[in-house]
Write an enzyme that holds these catalytic residues in place. Sequence first.
Site, PDB file in Angstrom:
ATOM      1  N   LYS A  65      54.703  12.960  60.074  1.00  0.00           N
ATOM      2  CA  LYS A  65      54.843  14.195  59.460  1.00  0.00           C
ATOM      3  C   LYS A  65      55.060  15.257  60.425  1.00  0.00           C
ATOM      4  O   LYS A  65      54.211  15.168  61.582  1.00  0.00           O
ATOM      5  CB  LYS A  65      54.037  14.569  58.489  1.00  0.00           C
ATOM      6  N   HIS A  68      51.376  20.686  61.608  1.00  0.00           N
ATOM      7  CA  HIS A  68      51.051  22.034  61.168  1.00  0.00           C
ATOM      8  C   HIS A  68      49.390  22.711  61.204  1.00  0.00           C
ATOM      9  O   HIS A  68      48.629  21.784  61.603  1.00  0.00           O
ATOM     10  CB  HIS A  68      51.576  22.384  59.799  1.00  0.00           C
ATOM     11  N   HIS A  71      46.158  20.660  59.731  1.00  0.00           N
ATOM     12  CA  HIS A  71      45.938  19.678  60.496  1.00  0.00           C
ATOM     13  C   HIS A  71      44.908  20.179  61.609  1.00  0.00           C
ATOM     14  O   HIS A  71      44.122  19.517  62.009  1.00  0.00           O
ATOM     15  CB  HIS A  71      46.955  18.877  61.254  1.00  0.00           C
TER      16      HIS A  71
END
Length: 89
Positions: A65, A68, A71
């Site tokens: 994924k 962003h 995280h």
Amino acid sequence: MSNAAGIHLPIFFTSHSLGRLILLYVFQRQNSYGKNPYVGLGDPSAGHPSRRRVIVEFSSPNIVKEFHTGHLRSTIIGAFISNLYESVG
């Protein structure tokens, strides 16, 4: 103006002398500065003299994924808590 309750002893240092005192204290202790080897030990009288274990879970970004700030935030917070627990035993 606020009033403080209790006994207060004002102590004044010059910035030069305070810096020398603190830095000398820190340099003498080097890697042990800020750490206490006795914190985190169990109660020996209760039969638990070993260190307690703490599990700190924090994110591990998923490489599939898009990365962003969510995280990054939880990773930084988790690493900080882990380092804090490690330094205090």
